[in-house]
Motif scaffolding. Structure first.
Motif, PDB file in Angstrom:
ATOM      1  N   GLU A 108       0.811  -1.219   0.000  1.00  0.00           N
ATOM      2  CA  GLU A 108       0.000   0.000   0.000  1.00  0.00           C
ATOM      3  C   GLU A 108       0.845   1.270   0.000  1.00  0.00           C
ATOM      4  OE1 GLU A 108      -2.362  -0.560   3.470  1.00  0.00           O
ATOM      5  OE2 GLU A 108      -3.396  -2.328   2.649  1.00  0.00           O
ATOM      6  N   HIS A 109       2.124   1.142   0.338  1.00  0.00           N
ATOM      7  CA  HIS A 109       2.999   2.317   0.408  1.00  0.00           C
ATOM      8  C   HIS A 109       4.283   2.066  -0.386  1.00  0.00           C
ATOM      9  CE1 HIS A 109       0.563   4.327   3.515  1.00  0.00           C
ATOM     10  NE2 HIS A 109       0.362   3.113   3.969  1.00  0.00           N
ATOM     11  N   PRO A 110       4.162   1.974  -1.700  1.00  0.00           N
ATOM     12  CA  PRO A 110       5.370   1.720  -2.508  1.00  0.00           C
ATOM     13  C   PRO A 110       6.403   2.827  -2.371  1.00  0.00           C
ATOM     14  CG  PRO A 110       3.500   2.358  -3.902  1.00  0.00           C
ATOM     15  CD  PRO A 110       2.954   2.082  -2.537  1.00  0.00           C
ATOM     16  N   GLU A 111       5.950   4.028  -1.990  1.00  0.00           N
ATOM     17  CA  GLU A 111       6.905   5.126  -1.809  1.00  0.00           C
ATOM     18  C   GLU A 111       7.878   4.829  -0.669  1.00  0.00           C
ATOM     19  OE1 GLU A 111       3.730   5.893   1.166  1.00  0.00           O
ATOM     20  OE2 GLU A 111       3.746   5.269  -0.933  1.00  0.00           O
ATOM     21  N   PHE A 112       7.444   4.044   0.303  1.00  0.00           N
ATOM     22  CA  PHE A 112       8.325   3.686   1.413  1.00  0.00           C
ATOM     23  C   PHE A 112       9.527   2.904   0.889  1.00  0.00           C
ATOM     24  CE2 PHE A 112       9.462   0.787   4.988  1.00  0.00           C
ATOM     25  CZ  PHE A 112       9.861   1.754   5.901  1.00  0.00           C
TER      26      PHE A 112
END
Length: 216
Positions: A108-112
């Protein structure tokens, strides 16, 4: 003389907090998309809708802003992990819950993941300079240590489990798969990002981690 902030002072503090959060969110997206080297302060100002001078006022330069973004994303994932209340679950259930959470959070948080890739590209010097980052991550290992010790005490977990190594394995099983899904899918001719593939991967990770810690 009272030290209680006046209503005007409190509003200014709230405005400052809102401005800094807006900048951090814009910078997070910029760094995730372009990396530290490719990120531009002009674009961050445009994304945030704020004056570039205000960004420099709060964060000094791009390096300090990147460090603040890393602290922000670590704070978010650690806060979400804390909400799992693992200390109130049976050890095996708690460990499975952590594996599931880690997998789903990364999805859900590929930016992480892209921010971590960028941080590693620069040898994590921004994290090494951040006392806050270390303070944010220490409770996670303490929480996992509690789960491991409770499992050992009740006889369901084997002895000799290093909580840090265990967490690295949990994170690594998700991180490698997702960070390298394009190359893995191309090499093996199999789409690893379908819902079915995601479900199979999560089931495999739970089997691997629980198979390592359980006594039987």
């Amino acid at each position: 003389m009272s030290s209680t902030p006046t209503p005007i002072a409190e509003e200014r503090l709230r405005d400052a907090d809102r401005s800094q959060n807006t900048i951090l969110n814009a910078a997070r997206d910029e760094f995730a998309e372009h990396g530290l080297g490719g990120a531009r302060m002009d674009r961050i100002a445009e994304r945030s809708g704020l004056n570039k001078r205000l960004i420099y006022y709060y964060f000094e330069d791009k390096e300090k802003l990147f460090q603040a973004v890393l602290e922000q994303v670590y704070h978010h994932i650690r806060e979400e992990e804390r909400k799992l209340n693992l200390q109130h679950l049976k050890p095996a259930t708690a460990l499975r819950r952590l594996v599931e959470f880690t997998w789903n959070y990364y999805l859900e948080h590929p930016e992480f993941l892209t921010l971590l890739n960028s941080a590693n590209l620069h040898r994590a010097r921004h994290l090494q300079q951040s006392e806050r980052a270390r303070q944010l991550n220490s409770p996670l290992i303490a929480m996992l240590s509690d789960v491991v010790e409770r499992g050992r005490a009740e006889g369901t977990f084997r002895s000799g489990i290093d909580p840090l190594q265990l967490y690295v394995s949990i994170a690594g099983l998700s991180y490698f798969y997702l960070s390298n899904n394009h190359t893995l899918s191309a090499i093996f001719g199999r789409d690893l990002m379908t819902p079915k593939a995601h479900s199979e991967r999560l089931s495999h990770m739970c089997d691997v981690i629980l198979g390592y810690v359980l006594t039987s």
